[in-house]
Write an enzyme that holds these catalytic residues in place. Structure first.
Site, PDB file in Angstrom:
ATOM      1  N   GLU A  47       0.830  -1.206   0.000  1.00 38.06           N
ATOM      2  CA  GLU A  47       0.000   0.000   0.000  1.00 38.06           C
ATOM      3  C   GLU A  47       0.866   1.258   0.000  1.00 38.06           C
ATOM      4  O   GLU A  47       0.545   2.243  -0.661  1.00 38.06           O
ATOM      5  CB  GLU A  47      -0.943   0.016   1.215  1.00 38.06           C
ATOM      6  CG  GLU A  47      -2.092  -0.967   1.104  1.00 38.06           C
ATOM      7  CD  GLU A  47      -3.024  -0.664  -0.070  1.00 38.06           C
ATOM      8  OE1 GLU A  47      -3.082   0.490  -0.519  1.00 38.06           O
ATOM      9  OE2 GLU A  47      -3.681  -1.606  -0.557  1.00 38.06           O
ATOM     10  N   TYR A 130      -6.975   5.996   4.684  1.00 36.90           N
ATOM     11  CA  TYR A 130      -7.124   5.046   3.587  1.00 36.90           C
ATOM     12  C   TYR A 130      -6.230   3.819   3.801  1.00 36.90           C
ATOM     13  O   TYR A 130      -6.697   2.677   3.717  1.00 36.90           O
ATOM     14  CB  TYR A 130      -6.783   5.715   2.235  1.00 36.90           C
ATOM     15  CG  TYR A 130      -6.475   4.664   1.213  1.00 36.90           C
ATOM     16  CD1 TYR A 130      -7.501   3.948   0.595  1.00 36.90           C
ATOM     17  CD2 TYR A 130      -5.145   4.297   0.930  1.00 36.90           C
ATOM     18  CE1 TYR A 130      -7.227   2.922  -0.288  1.00 36.90           C
ATOM     19  CE2 TYR A 130      -4.864   3.270   0.052  1.00 36.90           C
ATOM     20  CZ  TYR A 130      -5.909   2.585  -0.552  1.00 36.90           C
ATOM     21  OH  TYR A 130      -5.638   1.555  -1.396  1.00 36.90           O
ATOM     22  N   ASP A 148      -9.947   5.971  -1.780  1.00 35.74           N
ATOM     23  CA  ASP A 148      -8.797   6.705  -2.317  1.00 35.74           C
ATOM     24  C   ASP A 148      -9.235   7.327  -3.645  1.00 35.74           C
ATOM     25  O   ASP A 148     -10.425   7.283  -3.989  1.00 35.74           O
ATOM     26  CB  ASP A 148      -7.576   5.778  -2.491  1.00 35.74           C
ATOM     27  CG  ASP A 148      -7.796   4.727  -3.577  1.00 35.74           C
ATOM     28  OD1 ASP A 148      -8.956   4.551  -4.024  1.00 35.74           O
ATOM     29  OD2 ASP A 148      -6.825   4.078  -3.982  1.00 35.74           O
TER      30      ASP A 148
END
Ligand code: SF4
Length: 382
Positions: A47, A130, A148
């Site tokens: 991520e 997020y 996002d």
């Protein structure tokens, strides 16, 4: 125009919407290395890498990174220079620094186990709402919907939502929509399905609505405005910056690099060199407005006052373009052939051919490439 995509879905439609999107994801999802694991460390790493970086570019970095640092403990204990070296080329180096700081906190405060509580995750450096929702839902199955830019675009098109999505009110409303759509039985797959739709079929340009598993629910498509959503935000004006860099080269092919700058300003000017070299090893570099060689010579004289004048020794080594956020940078490397490279406190001497293997910014890498190219075209006279 709608405020919220979920308002158009009644109970039965919502069931169909979820089923179709999940079915499509399970059949067509891309095989990505971080999708083969539930290890929160690896999901977290992916991520962070995917912020500001395309999937294809991130994969080789991810694979090298997990090979060297297979878990939180190895990352926490690694020398920072090694972490930055493996990140080198991905850009936005604060991500790597924060990743390691967070790993050290996880070891110190959570016995090396990735925390499961939202507030603990949000307390880690470099992790926002997020990223926390993505890690907790994908690794632990927490019922948290991600939002996002990709997911926001999908929602804006589904609901034909106009305006600036990043406005706090708009964003909160989108988060509520994302929450209401979340499939509570499969939060991990659900979030990945929404992201996958945004990254593939519902891409920023030319959405492929004919292949979309949820096209029947899409207001943007029905109104023929999907391609123009979300509405463009006004971009910050581009600022032109010119940098001159000195590339010393001695008879053994050694060059001089200055150490990572300290005491960075939070809000730096567009031509702030420490920001532009990403706080990493770099050639002596200066932002110039007037005559580049003269400016650079004066700068070198300041940091290595032992030699009277450098100007006559500066040989232009091309012109390179580089972009950092809103800055359009012109790099002007200058070669300096020296018998002996001058000493500068904290600096190091390395073979010019090895510079690209060190933890350096892309800007410094481009300067090194230009210098090597110039040397190939004009080798030293013997
Ligand atoms: S129908 Fe088109 S615009 Fe709507 S969600 Fe699907 S791909 Fe995106």
């Amino acid at each position: 125009m709608r405020e919220c995509a979920s308002t158009m879905l009644n109970g039965r439609e919502l069931v169909t919407f979820r089923k179709q999107l999940l079915g499509w994801f399970r059949q067509f999802q891309r095989d990505l290395p971080w999708r083969r694991t539930k290890d929160p460390y690896r999901i977290w790493l992916s991520e962070i890498m995917l912020q500001q970086t395309r999937v294809a570019a991130a994969i080789p970095y991810y694979e090298r990174f997990v090979e060297c640092f297979p878990d939180v403990h190895t990352l926490a204990a690694a020398p920072q220079e090694e972490v930055l070296r493996l990140w080198s080329g991905l850009g936005y180096y604060s991500r790597a620094r924060n990743l390691q700081k967070a790993a050290q906190q996880i070891v110190a405060k959570h016995a090396g186990q990735f925390p499961k509580r939202m507030e603990d995750v949000l307390a880690l450096p470099g992790i926002g709402t997020y990223t926390a929702a993505a890690i907790l839902s994908i690794a632990f199955g927490e019922k948290l919907a991600v939002l996002d830019g990709n997911v926001a675009r999908v929602l804006a098109r589904l609901g034909a939502i106009r305006g600036n999505l990043r406005q706090p009110q708009h964003w909160q409303s989108l988060q509520k929509t994302a929450d209401s759509l979340l499939e509570p039985k499969s939060p991990s797959d659900w979030n990945q399905a929404m992201m996958e739709l945004g990254a593939t079929l519902c891409a920023p340009k030319s959405p492929q609505c004919l292949l979309c598993p949820v096209a029947q629910f899409c207001e943007g498509r029905k109104l023929g405005i999907a391609n123009s959503l979300p509405e463009k935000r006004r971009k910050r004006a581009t600022v032109e910056v010119t940098l001159a860099a000195a590339v010393f080269i001695d008879e053994k092919g050694q060059t001089l690099l200055l150490p990572p700058p300290k005491n960075m300003k939070e809000k730096a000017a567009a031509d702030h060199v420490p920001t532009l070299v990403s706080k990493m090893w770099h050639f002596p570099t200066l932002a110039v407005t007037g005559e580049p060689a003269g400016n650079l010579a004066a700068f070198l004289h300041k940091i290595m006052s032992s030699v009277a004048s450098w100007k006559s020794q500066l040989v232009p080594a091309g012109r390179v373009r580089h972009a950092v956020t809103y800055r359009a940078i012109t790099l002007l490397p200058f070669l300096i052939r020296a018998k002996k490279i001058p000493r500068v406190p904290g600096a190091r001497q390395v073979p010019l051919t090895d510079v690209s293997r060190l933890p350096i910014s892309n800007l410094t890498r481009k300067v090194a490439h230009a210098a090597l190219e110039a040397l190939t075209l004009a080798p030293a006279k013997r």
